[in-house]
Enzyme design. Structure first.
Site, PDB file in Angstrom:
ATOM      1  N   GLU A  96      62.591  96.223  51.425  1.00  0.00           N
ATOM      2  CA  GLU A  96      63.657  96.947  50.729  1.00  0.00           C
ATOM      3  C   GLU A  96      63.409  98.457  50.751  1.00  0.00           C
ATOM      4  O   GLU A  96      64.318  99.248  51.013  1.00  0.00           O
ATOM      5  CB  GLU A  96      63.694  96.427  49.289  1.00  0.00           C
ATOM      6  N   ALA A 151      61.394  92.502  37.339  1.00  0.00           N
ATOM      7  CA  ALA A 151      60.295  93.066  38.146  1.00  0.00           C
ATOM      8  C   ALA A 151      60.817  93.483  39.508  1.00  0.00           C
ATOM      9  O   ALA A 151      60.415  94.506  40.060  1.00  0.00           O
ATOM     10  CB  ALA A 151      59.177  92.041  38.303  1.00  0.00           C
ATOM     11  N   CYS A 164      51.485  90.805  43.464  1.00  0.00           N
ATOM     12  CA  CYS A 164      52.948  90.739  43.503  1.00  0.00           C
ATOM     13  C   CYS A 164      53.501  89.632  44.397  1.00  0.00           C
ATOM     14  O   CYS A 164      53.288  89.631  45.612  1.00  0.00           O
ATOM     15  CB  CYS A 164      53.503  92.076  43.955  1.00  0.00           C
ATOM     16  N   GLU A 191      63.249  96.830  38.869  1.00  0.00           N
ATOM     17  CA  GLU A 191      62.664  98.027  38.264  1.00  0.00           C
ATOM     18  C   GLU A 191      61.734  98.782  39.246  1.00  0.00           C
ATOM     19  O   GLU A 191      61.749 100.009  39.314  1.00  0.00           O
ATOM     20  CB  GLU A 191      61.891  97.542  37.024  1.00  0.00           C
ATOM     21  N   SER A 247      61.720  98.764  42.689  1.00  0.00           N
ATOM     22  CA  SER A 247      62.431  99.427  43.792  1.00  0.00           C
ATOM     23  C   SER A 247      63.251 100.602  43.277  1.00  0.00           C
ATOM     24  O   SER A 247      63.349 101.633  43.932  1.00  0.00           O
ATOM     25  CB  SER A 247      63.365  98.444  44.495  1.00  0.00           C
TER      26      SER A 247
HETATM   27  C1  HEM Z   1      58.628  97.548  45.320  1.00  0.00           C
HETATM   28  C2  HEM Z   1      57.493  97.580  44.925  1.00  0.00           C
HETATM   29  C3  HEM Z   1      56.767  96.649  43.996  1.00  0.00           C
HETATM   30  C4  HEM Z   1      55.592  96.957  43.391  1.00  0.00           C
HETATM   31  C5  HEM Z   1      54.825  98.268  43.527  1.00  0.00           C
HETATM   32  C6  HEM Z   1      55.195  95.796  42.621  1.00  0.00           C
HETATM   33  C7  HEM Z   1      54.026  95.716  41.900  1.00  0.00           C
HETATM   34  C8  HEM Z   1      53.555  94.567  41.268  1.00  0.00           C
HETATM   35  C9  HEM Z   1      52.242  94.439  40.681  1.00  0.00           C
HETATM   36  C10 HEM Z   1      51.187  95.526  40.619  1.00  0.00           C
HETATM   37  C11 HEM Z   1      52.145  93.173  40.185  1.00  0.00           C
HETATM   38  C12 HEM Z   1      50.909  92.545  39.508  1.00  0.00           C
HETATM   39  C13 HEM Z   1      50.999  92.564  38.003  1.00  0.00           C
HETATM   40  C14 HEM Z   1      49.722  92.083  37.335  1.00  0.00           C
HETATM   41  O1  HEM Z   1      48.708  91.877  37.995  1.00  0.00           O
HETATM   42  O2  HEM Z   1      49.718  91.952  36.092  1.00  0.00           O
HETATM   43  C15 HEM Z   1      53.399  92.510  40.460  1.00  0.00           C
HETATM   44  C16 HEM Z   1      53.695  91.204  40.102  1.00  0.00           C
HETATM   45  C17 HEM Z   1      54.952  90.659  40.234  1.00  0.00           C
HETATM   46  N1  HEM Z   1      56.002  91.182  40.945  1.00  0.00           N
HETATM   47 FE1  HEM Z   1      56.038  92.944  41.949  1.00  0.00          FE
HETATM   48  N2  HEM Z   1      56.141  94.818  42.747  1.00  0.00           N
HETATM   49  C18 HEM Z   1      57.120  95.276  43.595  1.00  0.00           C
HETATM   50  C19 HEM Z   1      58.247  94.581  44.001  1.00  0.00           C
HETATM   51  C20 HEM Z   1      58.624  93.339  43.522  1.00  0.00           C
HETATM   52  C21 HEM Z   1      59.809  92.616  43.920  1.00  0.00           C
HETATM   53  C22 HEM Z   1      60.838  93.103  44.931  1.00  0.00           C
HETATM   54  C23 HEM Z   1      59.822  91.442  43.172  1.00  0.00           C
HETATM   55  C24 HEM Z   1      60.785  90.306  43.138  1.00  0.00           C
HETATM   56  C25 HEM Z   1      61.821  90.134  43.767  1.00  0.00           C
HETATM   57  C26 HEM Z   1      58.634  91.446  42.340  1.00  0.00           C
HETATM   58  C27 HEM Z   1      58.302  90.452  41.441  1.00  0.00           C
HETATM   59  C28 HEM Z   1      57.067  90.331  40.845  1.00  0.00           C
HETATM   60  C29 HEM Z   1      56.685  89.195  40.003  1.00  0.00           C
HETATM   61  C30 HEM Z   1      57.578  88.020  39.617  1.00  0.00           C
HETATM   62  C31 HEM Z   1      55.348  89.396  39.639  1.00  0.00           C
HETATM   63  C32 HEM Z   1      54.453  88.471  38.814  1.00  0.00           C
HETATM   64  C33 HEM Z   1      53.545  87.702  39.754  1.00  0.00           C
HETATM   65  C34 HEM Z   1      52.492  86.870  39.059  1.00  0.00           C
HETATM   66  O3  HEM Z   1      52.189  87.107  37.901  1.00  0.00           O
HETATM   67  O4  HEM Z   1      51.965  85.931  39.698  1.00  0.00           O
HETATM   68  N3  HEM Z   1      57.931  92.607  42.579  1.00  0.00           N
HETATM   69  N4  HEM Z   1      54.235  93.375  41.129  1.00  0.00           N
END
Ligand code: HEM
Length: 410
Positions: free
Chosen positions: A368, A248, A359, A251, A253
């Site tokens: 980033e 996550a 997120c 992909e 970034s």
């Molecule tokens: C750069 C832009 C990013 C966007 C637009 C983004 C977007 C999202 C979104 C929309 C979700 C919610 C998914 C859901 O509700 O089913 C999510 C969850 C998550 N994201 Fe991101 N993300 C970003 C960056 C990152 C980064 C840098 C990391 C980790 C280093 C990360 C790790 C995660 C993880 C582990 C979840 C699951 C959280 C949970 O279920 O409690 N994401 N992200």
């Protein structure tokens, strides 16, 4: 799936539900079909790959309501789970990454990770991220023109940052990049994804042993020598949670950085504002996140009870997708949503989702993107696309929207 309640959603005029996902016609805008769906005010029934049906939720208020309702389930083991990729449901049901878990299991796992992504922790990474971006811009500039902003810059930045954070050794970086290029593409077959995941898990499995022996200052070491050692998480679950964080974090970034760079080049007045006043960057990043909404279709859910929305109810037992790009382009929440306006200063967008799964890595994601774009435009002030934006191949079928490649010159 036949909704029987009087509040059941309007299924639209056609008898056959439209197929989903729907491709974008422009990389900077949600698919054209979202606006009429949102204007109708009720969820739209669609056919998702694999023969299932699901509801699309599109309005800003409804998307937030649908994602924060206690009956909203992310559990992929539910038969109605509206998976969009071949084999995605089976893999998620077997691995149980916390993005596809419900409370209280989800809460327990998330708590183990949340401390790694606080504003303070992430701020401490700024210098390291700046160094990584400067190195990777040098790499980009060393390539023959046109170079590829995805493969020669963004992908290299995002994989290096996430591997540094988690503690994946730099000698395993190329291997990790090969794995993620297969597992991140929705065009990969279930077998290909399975093989890539087996490779990823082999790598993490080895790292768990190594970090139990000689811990470092990294996320995997802290989880191995904390929750795993204390028996608060199984090794199988730990593998999945590290795997989803790696994937996550990289992909999103990888797709966001080149798309955001192009969006700014397409709006030179906005880029000029940033060149004149760099203090505008943090607000600009949030506006780019809203405008581009690359994680549009990641929010796959099942209603475990009826979920009431503004104009209708999602019936218990049905799958639904709360479309983040549709919500972020709702004119009732964001006036003139199609316009990139870095001074908009509205952080209430849902580009990072909403509710308990919002997120966990958003502080890192924001930093980033900001550093990667600032360093890029500072070091390469004459950057320009080498082909018309309309000719760029879109990644319409992958979980996170992006561009396959972005040839650039300077
Ligand atoms: C750069 C832009 C990013 C966007 C637009 C983004 C977007 C999202 C979104 C929309 C979700 C919610 C998914 C859901 O509700 O089913 C999510 C969850 C998550 N994201 Fe991101 N993300 C970003 C960056 C990152 C980064 C840098 C990391 C980790 C280093 C990360 C790790 C995660 C993880 C582990 C979840 C699951 C959280 C949970 O279920 O409690 N994401 N992200």
């Amino acid at each position: 799936m036949t909704p029987s309640t009087p509040e059941a959603p309007d299924t639209g005029a056609s008898a056959d539900p439209v197929e989903f996902p729907i491709a974008r016609s422009c990389p900077f805008s949600p698919p054209d079909a979202y606006a009429p769906m949102r204007e109708r005010g009720t969820p739209t029934k669609v056919a998702v790959p694999g023969g299932k049906e699901a509801w699309l939720v599109t309005g800003f208020k409804d998307v937030r309501a649908a994602l924060s309702h206690p009956a909203s389930s992310s559990d992929a083991r539910h038969p109605a789970f509206p998976a969009l990729g071949d084999g995605e449901q089976a893999v998620a049901a077997e691995l149980r990454p916390f993005i596809r878990m419900d409370p209280p299991d989800h809460t327990r796992v998330r708590r183990m990770l949340v401390g790694e992504f606080t504003v303070k922790r992430v701020r401490e990474m700024r210098t390291a991220i700046e160094e990584i971006c400067r190195e990777q811009v040098e790499y980009l500039l060393s390539r023959p023109m046109p170079a590829d902003l995805v493969g020669d810059y963004a992908n290299r930045v995002s994989t290096t940052v996430i591997c540094r954070l988690l503690g994946v050794p730099m000698e395993d970086l190329e291997f990790f990049r090969r794995i993620t290029s297969v597992s991140g593409a929705r065009t990969s077959t279930a077998e290909e994804v399975g093989a890539a995941l087996a490779d990823l898990f082999g790598l993490i499995d080895r790292l768990i042993d190594e970090k139990a022996q000689s811990p470092g200052d990294d996320l995997i070491s802290r989880l191995v020598n904390g929750p795993l050692e204390r028996g608060e998480i199984t090794r199988h679950s730990l593998l999945s949670q590290i795997g989803i964080t790696l994937n996550a974090g990289h992909e999103t970034s990888r797709n966001m950085i080149p798309l955001a760079a192009l969006d700014l080049l397409d709006n030179p007045d906005q880029l000029d504002l940033l060149r004149e006043d760099p203090s505008l960057w943090p607000g600009a990043v949030d506006e780019l996140l809203r405008h581009l909404s690359v994680a549009d279709v990641i929010t796959l859910r099942v209603a475990t009870e009826d979920i009431p929305l503004e104009g209708a109810t999602i019936p218990a037992g049905d799958g639904y997708i709360a479309l983040l790009a549709a919500a972020n382009h709702d004119p009732e929440a964001f006036p003139e949503p199609g316009r990139l306006d870095i001074a908009r200063s509205q952080r209430n967008h849902v580009a990072f989702g909403y509710g308990v799964h919002q997120c966990v890595g958003q502080n890192l994601g924001r930093l980033e993107i900001e550093v990667a774009l600032r360093v890029l435009f500072e070091k390469v002030p004459t950057l320009r696309p080498a082909v018309p934006v309309g000719d760029l191949p879109l990644r319409s079928s992958s979980a996170i929207f992006g561009l396959e490649e972005v040839p650039v010159s300077w």
